[in-house]
Design an enzyme around this catalytic site. Structure first.
Site, mmCIF file in Angstrom:
data_model
loop_
_atom_site.group_PDB
_atom_site.id
_atom_site.type_symbol
_atom_site.label_atom_id
_atom_site.label_comp_id
_atom_site.label_asym_id
_atom_site.label_seq_id
_atom_site.Cartn_x
_atom_site.Cartn_y
_atom_site.Cartn_z
ATOM 1 N N PRO A 9 -6.879 -48.311 25.394
ATOM 2 C CG PRO A 9 -5.027 -46.991 24.930
ATOM 3 C CD PRO A 9 -5.958 -47.982 24.308
ATOM 4 C CG ASN A 10 -5.947 -44.751 29.873
ATOM 5 O OD1 ASN A 10 -5.435 -45.205 30.890
ATOM 6 N ND2 ASN A 10 -5.236 -44.180 28.914
ATOM 7 N NE ARG A 17 -9.639 -41.789 30.012
ATOM 8 C CZ ARG A 17 -9.558 -42.013 28.728
ATOM 9 N NH1 ARG A 17 -10.327 -42.927 28.164
ATOM 10 N NH2 ARG A 17 -8.702 -41.354 27.988
ATOM 11 C CE1 TYR A 22 -13.028 -39.846 26.514
ATOM 12 C CE2 TYR A 22 -11.847 -39.311 28.534
ATOM 13 C CZ TYR A 22 -11.895 -39.379 27.162
ATOM 14 O OH TYR A 22 -10.817 -38.974 26.410
ATOM 15 C CG ASN A 73 -12.966 -45.706 21.700
ATOM 16 O OD1 ASN A 73 -11.932 -45.152 21.330
ATOM 17 N ND2 ASN A 73 -13.791 -45.164 22.581
ATOM 18 C CB ALA A 76 -4.447 -42.591 23.748
ATOM 19 C CD GLU A 97 -11.698 -43.693 14.200
ATOM 20 O OE1 GLU A 97 -11.796 -43.583 12.956
ATOM 21 O OE2 GLU A 97 -10.947 -42.984 14.879
ATOM 22 C CG HIS A 99 -13.160 -41.655 18.843
ATOM 23 N ND1 HIS A 99 -12.064 -42.245 19.431
ATOM 24 C CD2 HIS A 99 -12.965 -41.730 17.514
ATOM 25 C CE1 HIS A 99 -11.233 -42.640 18.484
ATOM 26 N NE2 HIS A 99 -11.754 -42.344 17.303
ATOM 27 N NE ARG A 106 -11.399 -34.457 24.582
ATOM 28 C CZ ARG A 106 -11.004 -35.589 25.146
ATOM 29 N NH1 ARG A 106 -11.412 -36.762 24.642
ATOM 30 N NH2 ARG A 106 -10.223 -35.579 26.203
#
Ligand code: DQA
Length: 144
Positions: A9-10, A17, A22, A73, A76, A97, A99, A106
């Site tokens: 998502p996103n 964004r 990012y 990825n 969220a 995985e 990111h 963070r």
């Protein structure tokens, strides 16, 4: 070798964004980069993105028998989705995985990752380069 790249998502909003976190490049740029790099390595890459958890689960299930490895990825859903973890375990394909940002430096809630309980590797904080590294790892280890 066939690799499925799934973005959660996103990530369709990459470039717009939170560019300070990012970056300014778009999802399309990432997909082109990975597809082209895959061609150089002699592997075919299918790129998918969804904002919906169930759709991500469906695609992981669909990968069984059709793909040799998964680059994911989960965005969220990384921090919340037992369903995505279970789907990865169910299909049993090698998975890495990724990111874009460093989830370990963070907010506290980003430090926990469900898919990391299954994935062979988690690469975070390297932007698009992290996807390249994940792809190269999978190709080196699993291409016949
Ligand atoms: C992300 C990190 C997640 O915490 C976040 O929810 C995302 C993107 C990353 O690529 O850095 O959407 O997975």
């Amino acid at each position: 070798m066939r690799i499925l790249m799934i973005n959660g998502p996103n990530l369709n909003l990459l470039g717009l964004r939170e560019p300070d976190i990012y970056g300014t490049q778009r999802l399309q740029d990432l997909e082109e980069l990975i597809t082209t790099h895959g061609e150089k390595l002699g592997v075919s890459i299918k790129c998918l993105q969804s904002n919906h958890e169930g759709e991500l689960v469906d695609w992981i299930q669909m990968a069984f028998d059709k793909y040799d490895a998964i680059l994911i990825n989960p965005a969220a859903y990384t921090h919340t989705s037992i369903a995505i973890l279970d789907a990865l375990k169910a299909v049993g394909l090698p998975a890495v995985e990724i990111h874009l940002s460093d989830i370990n430096t963070r907010e506290e809630f980003r430090k926990w990752s469900y898919p990391s309980l299954y994935c062979e590797k988690t690469i975070a904080g390297k932007g698009f380069q992290g996807y390249i590294e994940g792809l190269e790892y999978l190709v080196e280890k699993y291409s016949k």
